[in-house]
Scaffold this active site. Structure first.
Site, PDB file in Angstrom:
ATOM      1  N   CYS A 101      43.506  78.349 -15.531  1.00  0.00           N
ATOM      2  CA  CYS A 101      45.125  78.547 -15.748  1.00  0.00           C
ATOM      3  C   CYS A 101      45.903  78.308 -14.644  1.00  0.00           C
ATOM      4  O   CYS A 101      46.066  78.965 -13.636  1.00  0.00           O
ATOM      5  CB  CYS A 101      45.239  80.017 -16.313  1.00  0.00           C
ATOM      6  SG  CYS A 101      46.791  80.149 -17.232  1.00  0.00           S
ATOM      7  N   SER A 126      32.381  74.788   1.374  1.00  0.00           N
ATOM      8  CA  SER A 126      33.520  73.546   1.007  1.00  0.00           C
ATOM      9  C   SER A 126      33.515  72.743   2.538  1.00  0.00           C
ATOM     10  O   SER A 126      33.951  71.597   2.638  1.00  0.00           O
ATOM     11  CB  SER A 126      34.608  74.380   0.929  1.00  0.00           C
ATOM     12  OG  SER A 126      34.607  75.044  -0.507  1.00  0.00           O
TER      13      SER A 126
HETATM   14  C1  LIG Z   1      30.428  77.360  -4.621  1.00  0.00           C
HETATM   15  C2  LIG Z   1      30.307  75.965  -4.475  1.00  0.00           C
HETATM   16  C3  LIG Z   1      30.830  75.172  -3.347  1.00  0.00           C
HETATM   17  C4  LIG Z   1      31.809  75.929  -2.395  1.00  0.00           C
HETATM   18  O1  LIG Z   1      31.156  76.792  -1.376  1.00  0.00           O
HETATM   19  P1  LIG Z   1      32.027  77.839  -0.845  1.00  0.00           P
HETATM   20  O2  LIG Z   1      31.214  78.438   0.499  1.00  0.00           O
HETATM   21  O3  LIG Z   1      32.506  78.786  -1.641  1.00  0.00           O
HETATM   22  O4  LIG Z   1      33.143  77.191   0.025  1.00  0.00           O
HETATM   23  C5  LIG Z   1      30.722  73.936  -3.225  1.00  0.00           C
HETATM   24  N1  LIG Z   1      29.895  73.293  -4.381  1.00  0.00           N
HETATM   25  C6  LIG Z   1      29.492  73.924  -5.220  1.00  0.00           C
HETATM   26  C7  LIG Z   1      28.420  73.136  -6.224  1.00  0.00           C
HETATM   27  C8  LIG Z   1      29.611  75.346  -5.330  1.00  0.00           C
HETATM   28  O5  LIG Z   1      29.036  75.991  -6.623  1.00  0.00           O
END
Ligand SMILES: *Cc1c(COP(=O)(O)O)cnc(C)c1O
Length: 390
Positions: free
Chosen positions: A328, A74
């Site tokens: 949810c 993220s």
């Molecule tokens: C899991 C995911 C994220 C976020 O990654 P994190 O390391 O959990 O913040 C972003 N994009 C996609 C497509 C994901 O599957």
């Protein structure tokens, strides 16, 4: 006897591989140095970070200098999107993303939209794929950035990022792709791809949670989101998560080995058996997403006349971990934006189930799921308020 446990939620997160954990442990204890310290403890940690950067870079054919470690996937998405938008010297304000992005991208664009940028959201086809012609129509002279995910986390569809990136190049827009679901699972070679920035996250590829990386092609300027000690080439300050970074490096090495061992073919054959088994055994069920342009470990289906959350819980009682497409929130079930963008109606989208396999998934696990899943659906349908309805 312990009941069988089958974890089929690898798109949500993967277990840390044993060799990854082993590689990490010394950096919590015996090698406690801060990589920014000049003494031997610091230098040991620095060497470990450098080596891990090399391994993560190799996974996608990048130069180590082009890898920025971040807090997670993220954080990488946010850095790529806000950092490049704010760094634009030409004052361009138009940005483009797709209707099926992860919230880390989608909500960042929404935020830009409320803060002086004009956002175009590209539609997708019934498989959840972004078609190049839709991007072509949306690109403008003042488009500064396009972000389209490499593969979708909910339905597994792989986007044609080579074509999408090439269109961005033609029009002088930057191209970012969220490759969290693909990195370590399918080949990525950035020297051959028209991609300017690419997001990865260790915990989706048998590494630890809380460590991400952003590939940034040389020469591209980003405004940092975190100012401070100037770590990560001044783009992402903060003492490096040494153990996490080492774990990410080990996970990248493991991914290369799994590729050689043919894990992709093994897991996709099991996935196909699972999907064929489900649609063959459960009436009124169908596969969502593309059948072949798809993540090898990813299965997703819609089971009509049931509601995903109830099914998820009953599967959980049976020792099977899956996820549903609806979240949810405050008692109301809002179906996934991805499935709605693919044109599914609300009732059908509520019956979505995601089953994502991993290197620990065996044929016996798949047989077990195929034995347990159909009677659960039958039971839920008997109890369903939709019964006899649509
Ligand atoms: C899991 C995911 C994220 C976020 O990654 P994190 O390391 O959990 O913040 C972003 N994009 C996609 C497509 C994901 O599957």
């Amino acid at each position: 006897m312990e009941p069988r446990k089958v974890y089929l939620d690898h798109s949500a997160t993967t277990p840390v591989a044993e060799e990854v954990l082993k590689a990490m442990i010394p950096y919590f204890t015996d090698a406690p140095g801060n990589p920014n310290s000049l003494h031997q403890w610091g230098q040991t940690a620095r060497r470990a970070v450098d080596e891990a950067r090399q391994n993560v870079a190799s996974l996608i054919g990048a130069e180590p200098r082009d890898i920025i470690f971040t807090g997670n996937g993220s954080a990488s998405d946010n850095l790529a999107i806000k950092g490049s938008a704010w760094a634009d010297k030409k004052g361009r304000k138009h940005v483009i993303t797709s209707a099926v992005e992860h919230h880390a991208v989608f909500d960042t664009f929404k935020w830009l939209g409320k803060n002086g940028y004009e956002v175009t959201v590209l539609p997708v086809d019934e498989c959840g794929m972004v078609l190049p012609e839709t991007l072509k129509k949306a690109l403008r002279d003042d488009t500064l950035l396009v972000s389209v995910m490499h593969a979708n986390n909910e339905v597994g569809t792989i986007n044609p990022i080579e074509e999408l990136g090439a269109l961005c190049r033609e029009r002088g827009a930057l191209f970012h792709t969220d490759a969290v679901q693909t990195a370590g699972h399918i080949p990525i070679d950035v020297p051959k791809l028209p991609v300017d920035m690419l997001t990865m996250s260790a915990h989706k590829m048998y590494g630890p949670k809380g460590i991400g990386a952003l590939y940034v092609r040389g020469g591209i300027k980003l405004v940092p989101l975190v100012h401070g000690g100037g770590q990560e080439y001044g783009i992402r300050s903060g003492t490096e998560n040494t153990a996490g970074i080492v774990g990410f490096g080990a996970a990248a090495k493991l991914a290369a080995r799994l590729r050689e061992e043919g894990e992709e073919a093994r897991v996709s054959a099991l996935r196909d058996k699972l999907l064929d088994g489900i649609v063959g055994r459960i009436p009124n069920s169908f596969v969502t997403g593309h059948r072949t342009k798809r993540l090898p470990f990813h299965g997703s289906v819609c089971v009509k006349l049931i509601e995903g959350e109830g099914m998820l819980l009953r599967m959980d009682y049976a020792g099977i971990g899956v996820s549903s497409g609806s979240a949810c929130t405050s008692g109301s079930l809002e179906p996934s934006h991805v499935l709605l963008a693919m044109g599914l109606d609300h009732a059908t989208a509520h019956g979505s189930v995601r089953l994502t396999l991993g290197r620990g998934t065996s044929e016996e696990d798949i047989d077990y799921v195929l034995e347990k899943f159909p009677p659960i659906v039958e039971l839920l349908r008997m109890m369903s308020p939709y019964k006899g309805g649509k």
